[in-house]
Design a protein around this motif. Structure first.
Motif, PDB file in Angstrom:
ATOM      1  N   ALA A 175     -14.281 -33.228  27.085  1.00 43.60           N
ATOM      2  CA  ALA A 175     -14.760 -33.929  26.046  1.00 43.60           C
ATOM      3  C   ALA A 175     -15.157 -32.864  24.835  1.00 43.60           C
ATOM      4  N   VAL A 176     -14.813 -33.397  23.567  1.00 42.42           N
ATOM      5  CA  VAL A 176     -14.630 -32.813  22.438  1.00 42.42           C
ATOM      6  C   VAL A 176     -15.772 -33.225  21.540  1.00 42.42           C
ATOM      7  N   THR A 177     -16.883 -32.225  21.085  1.00 36.38           N
ATOM      8  CA  THR A 177     -17.966 -32.557  20.173  1.00 36.38           C
ATOM      9  C   THR A 177     -18.097 -31.816  18.993  1.00 36.38           C
ATOM     10  N   VAL A 178     -18.698 -32.398  17.811  1.00 33.14           N
ATOM     11  CA  VAL A 178     -18.398 -31.716  16.587  1.00 33.14           C
ATOM     12  C   VAL A 178     -19.702 -31.061  16.468  1.00 33.14           C
ATOM     13  N   ARG A 179     -19.764 -29.817  16.017  1.00 33.17           N
ATOM     14  CA  ARG A 179     -20.924 -29.232  15.824  1.00 33.17           C
ATOM     15  C   ARG A 179     -21.043 -29.070  14.194  1.00 33.17           C
ATOM     16  N   ARG A 180     -20.137 -28.443  13.564  1.00 29.20           N
ATOM     17  CA  ARG A 180     -20.282 -28.562  12.035  1.00 29.20           C
ATOM     18  C   ARG A 180     -18.997 -29.371  11.573  1.00 29.20           C
ATOM     19  N   ALA A 181     -19.208 -30.405  10.754  1.00 30.01           N
ATOM     20  CA  ALA A 181     -18.108 -31.246  10.349  1.00 30.01           C
ATOM     21  C   ALA A 181     -17.438 -30.672   8.877  1.00 30.01           C
ATOM     22  N   VAL A 182     -16.880 -29.491   9.178  1.00 26.98           N
ATOM     23  CA  VAL A 182     -16.346 -28.868   8.060  1.00 26.98           C
ATOM     24  C   VAL A 182     -14.850 -28.612   8.055  1.00 26.98           C
ATOM     25  N   ALA A 183     -13.723 -28.873   7.326  1.00 28.67           N
ATOM     26  CA  ALA A 183     -12.576 -28.885   7.480  1.00 28.67           C
ATOM     27  C   ALA A 183     -11.901 -28.032   6.391  1.00 28.67           C
ATOM     28  N   HIS A 184     -11.151 -27.094   6.669  1.00 30.57           N
ATOM     29  CA  HIS A 184     -10.530 -26.149   5.711  1.00 30.57           C
ATOM     30  C   HIS A 184      -9.057 -26.615   5.330  1.00 30.57           C
ATOM     31  N   HIS A 185      -8.322 -27.587   6.058  1.00 31.84           N
ATOM     32  CA  HIS A 185      -6.893 -27.799   5.806  1.00 31.84           C
ATOM     33  C   HIS A 185      -7.178 -29.725   6.318  1.00 31.84           C
ATOM     34  N   PRO A 186      -6.047 -30.312   5.780  1.00 31.91           N
ATOM     35  CA  PRO A 186      -5.810 -31.582   6.218  1.00 31.91           C
ATOM     36  C   PRO A 186      -5.607 -31.837   7.568  1.00 31.91           C
ATOM     37  N   VAL A 187      -5.021 -30.915   8.264  1.00 31.49           N
ATOM     38  CA  VAL A 187      -5.003 -31.037   9.598  1.00 31.49           C
ATOM     39  C   VAL A 187      -6.403 -31.098  10.406  1.00 31.49           C
ATOM     40  N   GLU A 188      -7.396 -30.192  10.008  1.00 34.18           N
ATOM     41  CA  GLU A 188      -8.582 -30.037  10.471  1.00 34.18           C
ATOM     42  C   GLU A 188      -9.282 -31.220  10.228  1.00 34.18           C
ATOM     43  N   GLN A 189      -8.941 -31.808   8.923  1.00 32.72           N
ATOM     44  CA  GLN A 189      -9.897 -33.185   8.769  1.00 32.72           C
ATOM     45  C   GLN A 189      -9.462 -34.210   9.486  1.00 32.72           C
ATOM     46  N   ALA A 231      -8.315 -25.020  18.676  1.00 32.09           N
ATOM     47  CA  ALA A 231      -8.486 -23.960  19.253  1.00 32.09           C
ATOM     48  C   ALA A 231      -9.159 -23.066  17.792  1.00 32.09           C
ATOM     49  N   GLY A 232      -8.744 -23.103  16.555  1.00 31.14           N
ATOM     50  CA  GLY A 232      -9.350 -22.525  15.886  1.00 31.14           C
ATOM     51  C   GLY A 232     -10.869 -22.932  15.412  1.00 31.14           C
ATOM     52  N   MET A 233     -11.010 -24.380  15.341  1.00 35.09           N
ATOM     53  CA  MET A 233     -12.229 -24.865  15.101  1.00 35.09           C
ATOM     54  C   MET A 233     -13.159 -24.771  16.031  1.00 35.09           C
ATOM     55  N   GLN A 234     -12.815 -24.656  17.448  1.00 31.80           N
ATOM     56  CA  GLN A 234     -13.636 -24.242  18.490  1.00 31.80           C
ATOM     57  C   GLN A 234     -13.919 -22.874  18.344  1.00 31.80           C
ATOM     58  N   GLU A 235     -13.214 -21.933  17.922  1.00 32.84           N
ATOM     59  CA  GLU A 235     -13.592 -20.626  17.995  1.00 32.84           C
ATOM     60  C   GLU A 235     -14.444 -20.226  16.941  1.00 32.84           C
ATOM     61  N   ASP A 236     -14.493 -20.727  15.695  1.00 31.92           N
ATOM     62  CA  ASP A 236     -15.645 -20.446  14.638  1.00 31.92           C
ATOM     63  C   ASP A 236     -16.714 -21.557  14.547  1.00 31.92           C
ATOM     64  N   GLY A 237     -16.904 -22.098  15.878  1.00 35.46           N
ATOM     65  CA  GLY A 237     -18.232 -22.854  16.056  1.00 35.46           C
ATOM     66  C   GLY A 237     -18.110 -24.478  15.526  1.00 35.46           C
ATOM     67  N   ARG A 238     -17.144 -24.799  15.037  1.00 34.89           N
ATOM     68  CA  ARG A 238     -17.225 -26.199  14.383  1.00 34.89           C
ATOM     69  C   ARG A 238     -17.014 -27.324  15.420  1.00 34.89           C
ATOM     70  N   LEU A 239     -16.350 -26.889  16.267  1.00 37.53           N
ATOM     71  CA  LEU A 239     -16.164 -27.816  17.446  1.00 37.53           C
ATOM     72  C   LEU A 239     -16.914 -27.253  18.979  1.00 37.53           C
TER      73      LEU A 239
END
Length: 332
Positions: free
Chosen positions: A69-83, A54-62
């Motif tokens: 279906a989930v797609t990557v828009r920006r492959a940027v992670a700010h935490h190991p969980v996001e990675q 939800a967090g990564m979708q909110e800021d446009g990374r997913l």
């Protein structure tokens, strides 16, 4: 027969009580303000995964769309969980959300959160009390078989009731019912994951992140999901896809359990995800293996938003906060 049931029940009760005893911790260890720890306390590995997506979708990374279906828009992670989310997406053909969710739940980054919380005395490890849970299952099953067998023997006349004024099934019924009741209560006692300190930590997190405390500002999607579950996601498409993924995982887990195959839904004795498929309801305790405040304070399909009361579908009663109403029944 009575002696066997009474002894078994006593051993089961004593073992259950001892296994549920929470470790002593310093009060300073209880509070937690990290969104991932809050999510884990509130709903386990599934809630952490949903919060990250939800967090990564909110800021446009997913981008999450239909059908799951989930797609990557920006492959940027700010935490190991996001990675872990990005890594799992790279191994998920088509970006299927239910498959992605299961992989992230089992990732070391998510599992380690549970280990840290257990080390701090806020949660009980999955393997703790597992033997007593199995004994409770066995006692309930054996008592039910005893009662059914007594009924059949009474009906067929093979119990030798001629010498007694009370039918055989009625003579053994109190023992069988005692075994079923005690075994069922001990099974229920093992549903919760949170310790009392964990319940206090979760309650404090709800209070600190309630709309009134944050001044009416829009809270990040990650913290909204962490506290209240996927049902509170503002984006209708994402909300429905996350709930559908939970449902699909639970259904798959039920099918695997029915066939005796738990390899696809369990990560072993030390793992923090369970054969419930990772649905919030199970963490709450209204299904299996959950704790009162675990799944939204109750339920992936209910809602407990920042300090709000638990809603339908949960084992928590309305009119009380997740932390207070669920916490009393949490622990495993």
């Amino acid at each position: 027969m009575y002696l066997a049931v009474i002894l078994s029940s006593l051993v089961l009760v004593i073992g259950t009580v001892r296994s549920r005893r929470a470790p002593r911790i310093r009060l300073v260890d209880a509070p937690t303000h990290e969104v991932w720890e809050i999510a884990f306390l509130a709903g386990g590995p599934g809630r952490v995964t949903d919060a990250a997506i939800a967090g990564m979708q909110e800021d446009g990374r997913l981008a999450v769309g239909g059908p799951g279906a989930v797609t990557v828009r920006r492959a940027v992670a700010h935490h190991p969980v996001e990675q872990a989310v990005l890594d799992a997406l790279g191994r998920t053909p088509g970006g299927a959300l239910s498959r992605l969710r299961g992989m992230v739940m089992r990732s070391p980054a998510v599992q380690e959160i549970g280990d840290r919380l257990a080390d701090r005395g806020l949660m009980r490890r999955p393997r703790r009390g597992r033997g007593w849970r199995r004994m409770a299952h066995v006692q309930v099953a054996a008592s039910a078989v005893l009662l059914l067998g007594g009924l059949l023997m009474t009906i067929t006349g093979t119990a030798g009731d001629d010498a007694f004024t009370v039918p055989f099934v009625l003579r053994i019924a109190p023992a069988a019912i005692l075994g079923i009741v005690v075994g069922s209560l001990c099974k229920l006692a093992h549903r919760g994951r949170l310790t009392p300190a964990g319940t206090l930590a979760l309650r404090a997190a709800h209070a600190a992140n309630s709309p009134g405390v944050v001044g009416g500002a829009v809270r990040p999607a990650a913290i909204v999901v962490a506290l209240g579950g996927a049902a509170l996601v503002a984006d209708a498409v994402l909300r429905q896809q996350l709930l559908d993924a939970q449902s699909a995982m639970t259904t798959a887990a039920d099918v695997s359990a029915a066939s005796g195959d738990t390899t696809t839904t369990s990560s072993g004795d030390s793992g923090w995800d369970f054969s419930d498929g990772g649905s919030d309801v199970s963490w709450c305790g209204s299904a299996d293996g959950g704790s009162g405040c675990g799944s939204s304070g109750c339920g992936g399909s209910s809602g407990c938003g920042g300090g709000s009361s638990c809603s339908s579908g949960s084992s928590c009663s309305s009119g009380s906060s997740c932390g207070s109403s669920c916490g009393s029944s949490s622990s495993d």
